[in-house]
Design an enzyme around this catalytic site. Structure first.
Site, short mmCIF file in Angstrom:
data_model
loop_
_atom_site.label_atom_id
_atom_site.label_comp_id
_atom_site.label_asym_id
_atom_site.label_seq_id
_atom_site.Cartn_x
_atom_site.Cartn_y
_atom_site.Cartn_z
NE ARG A 105 -4.48 -1.32 1.84
CZ ARG A 105 -5.36 -1.44 2.77
NH1 ARG A 105 -5.26 -1.53 3.85
NH2 ARG A 105 -6.75 -2.20 2.38
CE LYS A 142 -19.44 -16.42 9.53
NZ LYS A 142 -20.00 -15.41 10.70
N GLY A 182 -7.14 -7.76 0.07
CA GLY A 182 -7.10 -8.55 1.09
C GLY A 182 -6.42 -9.78 0.87
N GLY A 228 -12.36 -4.54 1.64
CA GLY A 228 -13.81 -4.15 1.89
C GLY A 228 -14.22 -3.05 0.87
C1 3PG Z 1 -8.62 -1.81 5.34
O1 3PG Z 1 -7.39 -2.38 5.47
O2 3PG Z 1 -9.45 -2.64 5.27
C2 3PG Z 1 -8.86 -0.36 5.02
O3 3PG Z 1 -7.65 0.29 5.29
C3 3PG Z 1 -9.90 0.19 5.85
O4 3PG Z 1 -9.90 -0.10 7.27
P1 3PG Z 1 -10.98 -0.50 8.06
O5 3PG Z 1 -11.58 -1.78 7.78
O6 3PG Z 1 -10.39 -0.48 9.52
O7 3PG Z 1 -11.90 0.90 7.99
MG MG Z 2 -11.41 -3.36 6.23
#
Ligand code: 3PG
Ligand code: MG
Length: 381
Positions: A34, A181, A335, A358
């Site tokens: 990142r 899930k 992720g 997310g």
């Molecule tokens: C993440 O890694 O999901 C983003 O940086 C956002 O972080 P958060 O889910 O804690 O808002």
């Molecule tokens: Mg997150």
């Protein structure tokens, strides 16, 4: 949407919201993807004579100062990668990184007072934190309502990649979806059964789908009756929409997850009592790979098994390699799937690896996000 290229920045102070929320082991950064992804915008601004104030969150300190979540190590790494000193927090300099925004309880509340304080540091605002653009916080939304604002180069590249998936994707469009899930990902699954030709399912969620079809899944992790009902509905919707929802035909199983416990490959409908599925089997992986080979557009989110354990990594590896070899346009959600791709050294072999987990799922599901809406409403003076 306007980008940083449309903003006059020469001689101006530019506040950049980046997502520098990187994984740490103590003060050691274990994955700096990142930080690297944030470089193009910062470099662009420096090359165009701007003073840069970078801000980000790190972890979830919930409004309290937590020294172990300081962005100090990130400032050091950023300086290294940028090849220029990075002043930290209160220090002065032409490139500055502020301390973790979430040490201040006003950040997550999108408190106008914090937005005004952040805005007072700069003349213009550049939003480049794709990974956090689904959060309506002071630094992602509030400040865009005050300063002239535009998207950074990372945010723009992310949006372009997702637009290619959501708007007129080339067919065959194949989606690979895994993870824990169904309930967590039903929004995207629902979106994709309306867009894609096939959705290939792996990971623990496959056992919820199998259970929903009445298959005995032994001790495999799967959701309860409610989760299975969600899965059943998703399968029915897919059928109505002409999208194939494909489940594993074979799986790798073990009695226990512990190292040394014996494993075997069985048909997905022949899992013995007490055994649990931990990866898709070789027949399934090969079938998924063949589908990816023929696809023109591919999106992948979520591992196919417990890939951190080499005994259960083959399914995820086969999908990752098929993504890397595919001729179609390939996008990997952030992720876990990005981490899996990187674990196999294939992160440079796909067209786009998202920096948002997310955020990418919410964007796919909802088509818009609070931080994007705020940017569109902002002025570009
Ligand atoms: C993440 O890694 O999901 C983003 O940086 C956002 O972080 P958060 O889910 O804690 O808002
Ligand atoms: Mg997150």
């Amino acid at each position: 949407m306007k980008t940083v290229r449309d903003l006059p920045v020469e001689g101006r102070r530019v506040l950049v919201r980046a997502d520098l929320n990187v994984p740490l082991d103590g003060a050691r950064i274990t994955d700096d993807t990142r930080i690297r992804a944030s470089l193009p915008t910062i470099r662009y601004l420096r090359d165009h004579g701007a003073e840069v104030i970078v801000c980000s969150h790190l972890g979830r300190p919930k409004g309290e100062v937590r020294p172990e979540l300081s962005l100090r190590p990130v400032a050091d790494r950023l300086a290294e990668l940028l090849g220029e000193p990075v002043a930290f927090d209160g220090e002065a300099g032409p490139v500055r990184l502020l301390e973790n925004l979430r040490f201040d309880p006003r950040e997550e509340k999108n408190d106008p007072a914090l937005a005004a304080e952040l805005a007072s540091l700069a003349d213009v605002f550049v939003s480049d934190a794709f990974g956090t653009v689904h959060r309506a916080h002071a630094s992602t939304v509030g400040v865009a309502h005050i300063l002239p604002s535009a998207a950074g180069l990372l945010l723009a590249a992310e949006l372009e990649a997702f637009a290619r998936i959501l708007e007129n994707p080339e067919h065959p469009f194949v989606v690979v979806i895994g993870g824990a899930k169904v309930a967590d990902k039903i929004g995207v699954i629902d979106r994709f059964t309306g867009l894609a030709d096939a959705v290939l399912v792996g990971g623990a969620m496959a056992f919820t789908f199998l259970a929903a079809r009445g298959v005995a899944v032994g001790a495999s992790k799967h959701e309860d009756a409610d989760g299975q009902e969600v899965a059943r509905r998703a399968m029915a919707d897919a059928g109505e929409r002409g999208c194939e929802l494909v489940l594993p035909s074979d799986v790798v199983i073990a009695e226990r997850v512990e190292a040394g416990a014996p494993t075997q490959v069985v048909a997905a409908d022949a899992i013995p009592d007490g055994w649990m599925g931990l990866d898709i089997g070789p027949e399934t992986a090969a079938a998924y790979a063949r589908r990816l080979e023929a696809a023109r557009t591919i999106f992948w989110n979520g591992p196919m098994g417990v890939f951190e354990d080499p005994r259960f990594a083959a399914g995820t590896r086969t999908v990752a390699e098929a993504m890397a070899e595919a001729r179609g346009f390939t996008v990997v959600g952030g992720g876990d799937s990005a981490a899996a791709l990187a674990a196999f050294g294939l992160q440079n072999d796909v067209d786009h690896v998202s920096t948002g987990g997310g955020a990418s799922l919410e964007l796919l599901e909802l088509g818009d996000l609070p931080g994007l809406e705020a940017l569109r409403g902002a002025s570009n003076a």
